[in-house]
Write a protein that holds these residues in place. Structure first.
Motif, PDB file in Angstrom:
ATOM      1  N   ARG A  17       0.842  -1.210   0.000  1.00 48.02           N
ATOM      2  CA  ARG A  17       0.000   0.000   0.000  1.00 48.02           C
ATOM      3  C   ARG A  17       0.870   1.251   0.000  1.00 48.02           C
ATOM      4  NH1 ARG A  17      -5.343  -0.042   0.885  1.00 48.02           N
ATOM      5  NH2 ARG A  17      -6.360   1.942   1.285  1.00 48.02           N
ATOM      6  N   LEU A  18       1.940   1.226   0.764  1.00 42.42           N
ATOM      7  CA  LEU A  18       2.857   2.350   0.805  1.00 42.42           C
ATOM      8  C   LEU A  18       3.545   2.538  -0.541  1.00 42.42           C
ATOM      9  CD1 LEU A  18       4.532   4.544   2.204  1.00 42.42           C
ATOM     10  CD2 LEU A  18       6.044   2.731   3.056  1.00 42.42           C
ATOM     11  N   ALA A  19       4.010   1.458  -1.148  1.00 50.05           N
ATOM     12  CA  ALA A  19       4.708   1.554  -2.433  1.00 50.05           C
ATOM     13  C   ALA A  19       3.799   2.151  -3.509  1.00 50.05           C
ATOM     14  CB  ALA A  19       5.191   0.171  -2.861  1.00 50.05           C
ATOM     15  N   ILE A  20       2.545   1.792  -3.498  1.00 48.13           N
ATOM     16  CA  ILE A  20       1.594   2.327  -4.479  1.00 48.13           C
ATOM     17  C   ILE A  20       1.422   3.828  -4.280  1.00 48.13           C
ATOM     18  CG2 ILE A  20      -0.834   2.325  -5.168  1.00 48.13           C
ATOM     19  CD1 ILE A  20      -0.832  -0.717  -4.611  1.00 48.13           C
ATOM     20  N   GLN A  21       1.277   4.260  -3.041  1.00 47.57           N
ATOM     21  CA  GLN A  21       1.121   5.689  -2.770  1.00 47.57           C
ATOM     22  C   GLN A  21       2.381   6.459  -3.141  1.00 47.57           C
ATOM     23  OE1 GLN A  21      -1.020   6.764   0.997  1.00 47.57           O
ATOM     24  NE2 GLN A  21      -1.000   4.549   1.331  1.00 47.57           N
ATOM     25  N   GLN A  22       3.528   5.920  -2.784  1.00 48.46           N
ATOM     26  CA  GLN A  22       4.786   6.586  -3.132  1.00 48.46           C
ATOM     27  C   GLN A  22       4.921   6.740  -4.641  1.00 48.46           C
ATOM     28  OE1 GLN A  22       7.417   3.856  -1.090  1.00 48.46           O
ATOM     29  NE2 GLN A  22       7.886   5.368   0.501  1.00 48.46           N
ATOM     30  N   ALA A  23       4.606   5.686  -5.372  1.00 51.69           N
ATOM     31  CA  ALA A  23       4.719   5.748  -6.826  1.00 51.69           C
ATOM     32  C   ALA A  23       3.783   6.804  -7.404  1.00 51.69           C
ATOM     33  CB  ALA A  23       4.408   4.375  -7.424  1.00 51.69           C
ATOM     34  N   ALA A  45       5.541   0.717  -8.799  1.00 48.62           N
ATOM     35  CA  ALA A  45       5.392   0.040  -7.501  1.00 48.62           C
ATOM     36  C   ALA A  45       5.679  -1.451  -7.598  1.00 48.62           C
ATOM     37  CB  ALA A  45       3.981   0.262  -6.969  1.00 48.62           C
ATOM     38  N   ASP A  46       5.915  -1.930  -8.813  1.00 48.72           N
ATOM     39  CA  ASP A  46       6.221  -3.341  -9.056  1.00 48.72           C
ATOM     40  C   ASP A  46       5.069  -4.245  -8.617  1.00 48.72           C
ATOM     41  OD1 ASP A  46       7.738  -5.421 -10.045  1.00 48.72           O
ATOM     42  OD2 ASP A  46       8.821  -5.749  -8.160  1.00 48.72           O
ATOM     43  N   VAL A  47       3.858  -3.838  -9.007  1.00 50.45           N
ATOM     44  CA  VAL A  47       2.675  -4.660  -8.769  1.00 50.45           C
ATOM     45  C   VAL A  47       1.872  -4.711 -10.062  1.00 50.45           C
ATOM     46  CG1 VAL A  47       2.564  -4.027  -6.324  1.00 50.45           C
ATOM     47  CG2 VAL A  47       1.232  -2.719  -8.003  1.00 50.45           C
ATOM     48  N   SER A  48       0.944  -5.628 -10.136  1.00 45.90           N
ATOM     49  CA  SER A  48       0.070  -5.686 -11.302  1.00 45.90           C
ATOM     50  C   SER A  48      -1.072  -4.699 -11.137  1.00 45.90           C
ATOM     51  CB  SER A  48      -0.500  -7.096 -11.459  1.00 45.90           C
ATOM     52  OG  SER A  48      -1.397  -7.380 -10.402  1.00 45.90           O
ATOM     53  N   PRO A  49      -1.692  -4.243 -12.257  1.00 47.24           N
ATOM     54  CA  PRO A  49      -2.876  -3.386 -12.127  1.00 47.24           C
ATOM     55  C   PRO A  49      -3.974  -4.044 -11.295  1.00 47.24           C
ATOM     56  CG  PRO A  49      -2.047  -3.284 -14.365  1.00 47.24           C
ATOM     57  CD  PRO A  49      -1.250  -4.362 -13.663  1.00 47.24           C
ATOM     58  N   ARG A  50      -4.100  -5.369 -11.403  1.00 48.97           N
ATOM     59  CA  ARG A  50      -5.105  -6.064 -10.596  1.00 48.97           C
ATOM     60  C   ARG A  50      -4.809  -5.890  -9.107  1.00 48.97           C
ATOM     61  NH1 ARG A  50      -6.771 -12.485 -11.134  1.00 48.97           N
ATOM     62  NH2 ARG A  50      -8.331 -12.496  -9.446  1.00 48.97           N
ATOM     63  N   THR A  51      -3.533  -6.008  -8.746  1.00 47.47           N
ATOM     64  CA  THR A  51      -3.158  -5.790  -7.345  1.00 47.47           C
ATOM     65  C   THR A  51      -3.440  -4.351  -6.928  1.00 47.47           C
ATOM     66  OG1 THR A  51      -1.454  -7.501  -7.405  1.00 47.47           O
ATOM     67  CG2 THR A  51      -1.237  -5.810  -5.703  1.00 47.47           C
ATOM     68  N   PHE A  52      -3.151  -3.413  -7.835  1.00 48.96           N
ATOM     69  CA  PHE A  52      -3.441  -2.008  -7.532  1.00 48.96           C
ATOM     70  C   PHE A  52      -4.890  -1.844  -7.098  1.00 48.96           C
ATOM     71  CE2 PHE A  52      -5.327   1.996  -8.683  1.00 48.96           C
ATOM     72  CZ  PHE A  52      -4.426   2.945  -8.238  1.00 48.96           C
ATOM     73  N   PHE A  53      -5.807  -2.425  -7.876  1.00 52.36           N
ATOM     74  CA  PHE A  53      -7.231  -2.247  -7.580  1.00 52.36           C
ATOM     75  C   PHE A  53      -7.682  -3.011  -6.333  1.00 52.36           C
ATOM     76  CE2 PHE A  53      -7.385  -1.111 -12.184  1.00 52.36           C
ATOM     77  CZ  PHE A  53      -7.862   0.183 -12.009  1.00 52.36           C
ATOM     78  N   ASN A  54      -6.845  -3.884  -5.827  1.00 51.03           N
ATOM     79  CA  ASN A  54      -7.134  -4.500  -4.535  1.00 51.03           C
ATOM     80  C   ASN A  54      -6.924  -3.515  -3.387  1.00 51.03           C
ATOM     81  OD1 ASN A  54      -7.786  -7.026  -5.592  1.00 51.03           O
ATOM     82  ND2 ASN A  54      -5.698  -7.791  -5.443  1.00 51.03           N
TER      83      ASN A  54
END
Length: 218
Positions: A17-23, A45-54
């Protein structure tokens, strides 16, 4: 810290969650809001878009980050019933401590988010609206507590003689005081050089409030 340290799974969730916000914030700062997309946030953030929407419903949510919410469990029910101590301000403090445990504690996000929001009035307005909703939720919980103490329905009107207390007015005042204490704790935490936690600062701020209202100042 006031609670046990989170387990490995929870730490990983918070790190993501932090990595997504930082990115999201760094894209906005470096390239402008127009460059912020779910795909680019996910890549950085090195995650998939699907993970983002989680974690977030849209890119704006990632930029704005987390707002506190009231717990939807026995903690809230205990507050409405008059717990845990019977003292309104102390119990509000305990309720908000519970609410802020889920917030991401990263001082670096604060300055970056403020920088982005200063350049995006529409996002700043959304942030203020979400905090207004949180204040309304606190107010509603206090109204319910007052009503439970009086054995009345939460929205029962004041009688003609005006003898029934105006619980909505008092609840609004108490909720605004609680938010002011939360803001004070946030400032103290963000300015601190030591490795303190937001929850600890919030507990200290409510303790300071209790000291201010329970004795004369000289």
């Amino acid at each position: 810290m006031s609670d046990a340290e989170p387990g490995l799974r929870e730490r990983k969730r918070r790190a993501t969650r932090l990595a997504i916000q930082q990115a999201a914030l760094r894209i906005a700062i470096e390239e402008g809001l127009a460059a912020v997309t779910v795909d680019e946030i996910s890549r950085r953030a090195d995650v998939s878009p699907r993970t983002f929407f989680n974690y977030f419903p849209n890119k704006e949510g990632a930029i704005l980050g987390d707002d506190p919410t009231l717990p939807d469990d026995d903690t809230l029910a205990d507050f409405v019933a008059g717990g845990p101590t019977g003292e309104l301000l102390a119990d509000l403090g305990a309720l908000l401590v519970h609410s802020t445990r889920e917030l991401i504690e990263e001082r670096g996000l604060i300055e970056e988010r403020q920088q982005v929001l200063r350049a995006a009035p529409e996002l700043f307005s959304r942030r203020m609206e979400s905090m207004k909703e949180f204040q309304g939720a606190i107010e509603g919980a206090i109204v319910a507590r007052f009503a439970a103490a009086a054995g009345e329905a939460p929205d029962e009107p004041v009688d003609a003689a005006g003898t029934t207390p105006d619980r909505r007015r008092r609840a609004r005042l108490a909720s605004l005081v609680a938010l002011a204490v939360l803001r004070h704790a946030w400032w103290e935490w963000s300015d601190a050089d030591s490795d303190t936690h937001l929850v600890d600062e919030l507990e200290r701020s409510f303790a300071d409030l209790d000291a201010l209202v329970s004795r004369s100042l000289v």
